[in-house]
Write an enzyme that holds these catalytic residues in place. Structure first.
Site, short mmCIF file in Angstrom:
data_model
loop_
_atom_site.label_atom_id
_atom_site.label_comp_id
_atom_site.label_asym_id
_atom_site.label_seq_id
_atom_site.Cartn_x
_atom_site.Cartn_y
_atom_site.Cartn_z
N SER A 242 96.93 -21.10 -0.59
CA SER A 242 95.58 -21.43 -0.12
C SER A 242 95.40 -22.94 -0.12
O SER A 242 96.38 -23.69 -0.17
CB SER A 242 94.53 -20.73 -0.99
OG SER A 242 93.27 -20.82 -0.39
N ASN A 243 94.17 -23.42 -0.05
CA ASN A 243 93.91 -24.86 -0.06
C ASN A 243 92.59 -25.12 -0.77
O ASN A 243 91.93 -24.20 -1.24
CB ASN A 243 93.89 -25.41 1.38
CG ASN A 243 92.86 -24.70 2.21
OD1 ASN A 243 91.67 -24.78 1.96
ND2 ASN A 243 93.32 -23.94 3.22
N HIS A 244 92.20 -26.41 -0.84
CA HIS A 244 91.05 -26.80 -1.67
C HIS A 244 89.70 -26.68 -0.97
O HIS A 244 88.69 -27.15 -1.50
CB HIS A 244 91.21 -28.26 -2.12
CG HIS A 244 92.37 -28.46 -3.04
ND1 HIS A 244 92.41 -27.89 -4.29
CD2 HIS A 244 93.53 -29.14 -2.88
CE1 HIS A 244 93.55 -28.23 -4.87
NE2 HIS A 244 94.25 -28.98 -4.04
N ALA B 180 89.26 -24.04 6.85
CA ALA B 180 90.57 -24.65 6.62
C ALA B 180 91.58 -23.50 6.62
O ALA B 180 91.88 -22.91 5.58
CB ALA B 180 90.59 -25.39 5.30
#
Ligand code: CTP
Length: 404
Positions: free
Chosen positions: A204-206, A271
């Site tokens: 995943s991402n922030h 995102a």
């Protein structure tokens, strides 16, 4: 526009209470009937005589007099209650249903929509408790206005400055107007996606989702019918939007495909993971050798796919988060994905990008216009983005009319 509109102006004890005096004058000038209700600490800043003289009505300030039941009649009388300034203390009480003063009692009895304009010091504004209270209030369907950034009475610099009376007036007029996005359907993607590796792990991402949620809320306030397609976040979805929770990029893609053709406006703020594991292990992967590799395959570029199928009457907006050659990269995405405009934010700008409550963006459109905006709260950035959408929609209507 506000002729004969009945408005309760709730004022709580902040140094910004003087702005409520100007707001009251603007409301009266616009033809509204205004009744003021104050918390006890307001008298440290502005006398009730000022409010009663300007409103032409007695101020409701206490629960312990002959007018004790006025909170109920006021609550049913008004078309709109505006709390400006709303201090951290008053908002905390409102969020949790406490009613130990005239303002909070009227709030609990109010059957009309409530608009809240916060005002406090920067540190109080960013405190997790205040953030939570704001989330509760907007989750309950109240209209929570953004705060301005700038120098505060304490000498601090940051968020928490009460909007100017003219800006609050603009929101009140908007509330009573049909809203510039009335009748328009808007789809927005937000947050990160999660790509499963095995039953317990994911890529995943922030992304916090804050930018996309702010746009969803602002668009709904402007009258749009909003579908918010969101990856996993810690945020409460705004009360007045269709919420479609998803996990993976594939699920997000399918959710957008279901509704894209019905939309007037599509904004892709998510995102989305660009790659996903080629295969998802059915059991938890056990550790074995010192190194390991996971084979990844490309996900569908949702924005590009929506862009390929976009009709000329639809407005499509993308985001670009870049770390280098920002404007060149954003321009490539704008043209390559068939967008009407792209919102660029750079991770090099302080206070911009993931997790912050603020953002600093540049909007680049197909006609080659480039607008650099200063650092602002994500709510105010949402307003800038939607202002641009509204101007494009107006242009589309005019082009259509001249071609007829
Ligand atoms: N986007 C999307 N689907 C993807 C990847 C990105 O819809 N699979 C959208 C994002 O929501 C954003 C825009 O495309 O609006 C740009 O995303 P970004 O990650 O900056 O760009 P990419 O096209 O993925 O290019 P790169 O990662 O190479 O910068």
């Amino acid at each position: 526009m506000l002729k004969n509109k009945k408005i309760i102006l709730g004022v709580s004890g902040s140094i910004a209470a003087y702005k409520a005096v100007f707001l009251l004058r603007l409301l009266k000038k616009a033809g509204a009937e205004v009744k003021v209700v104050t918390t006890p600490s307001v008298s440290h800043f502005v006398g009730n005589l000022t409010f009663s003289s300007l409103s032409g009505q007695e101020v409701f300030e206490g629960l312990w007099n002959e007018n004790w039941s006025e909170h109920v009649s006021l609550g049913t009388w008004a078309d709109l209650m505006v709390v400006a300034p709303a201090t951290a203390n008053t908002m905390a009480k409102m969020a949790h249903g406490l009613c130990d003063n005239a303002l909070t009692a009227v709030f609990l009895a109010a059957r009309c929509p409530v608009m809240i304009a916060p005002a406090m010091d920067a540190d109080m504004m960013i405190h997790p408790r205040t953030r939570k209270n704001l989330e509760i209030l907007s989750g309950d369907g109240h209209i929570v206005l953004p705060t301005g950034e700038g120098f505060l009475a304490s000498g601090l610099h940051g968020p928490g400055r009460l909007l100017e009376p003219e800006e609050i007036m603009e929101r009140i007029e908007l509330f009573f107007s049909a809203g510039p996005l009335k009748g328009k359907k808007l789809m927005i993607t937000a947050g990160p996606t999660r790509e499963a590796i095995d039953p317990v792990r994911y890529i995943s991402n922030h992304s916090s989702g804050k930018m996309g949620y702010a746009i969803a809320e602002e668009a709904a306030n402007l009258g749009a019918e909003v579908t918010l397609i969101s990856g996993p976040t810690n945020l409460t979805p705004p009360a007045n939007v269709h919420f479609v929770p998803v996990i993976s990029s594939e699920e997000m893609f399918l959710a957008t495909q279901k509704v894209a053709s019905e939309q007037d406006i599509m904004i892709m703020a998510a995102a989305v993971s660009d790659y996903t594991p080629a295969e998802v292990a059915t059991q938890k992967i056990k550790k074995k050798s010192d190194n390991m590799a996971i084979e990844l395959k490309k996900t569908t570029d949702i924005l590009k796919s929506v862009g390929q199928n976009k009709r000329p009457d639809q407005v499509l907006v993308g985001f670009a988060l870049e770390t280098e050659h920002e404007k060149d990269n954003a321009k490539k995405k704008l043209l390559g994905k068939n967008l009407d405009f792209i919102v660029l934010n750079s991770l090099r700008d302080k206070g911009a990008g993931f997790s912050h409550d603020t953002n600093k963006v540049t909007i680049m459109d197909r006609e080659g216009r480039v607008q650099d905006f200063p650092l602002k709260s994500k709510q105010l950035v949402a307003k800038d983005i939607l202002d641009k959408v509204i101007s494009l929609l107006e242009k589309t209507i005019k082009t259509h009319e001249t071609s007829l």
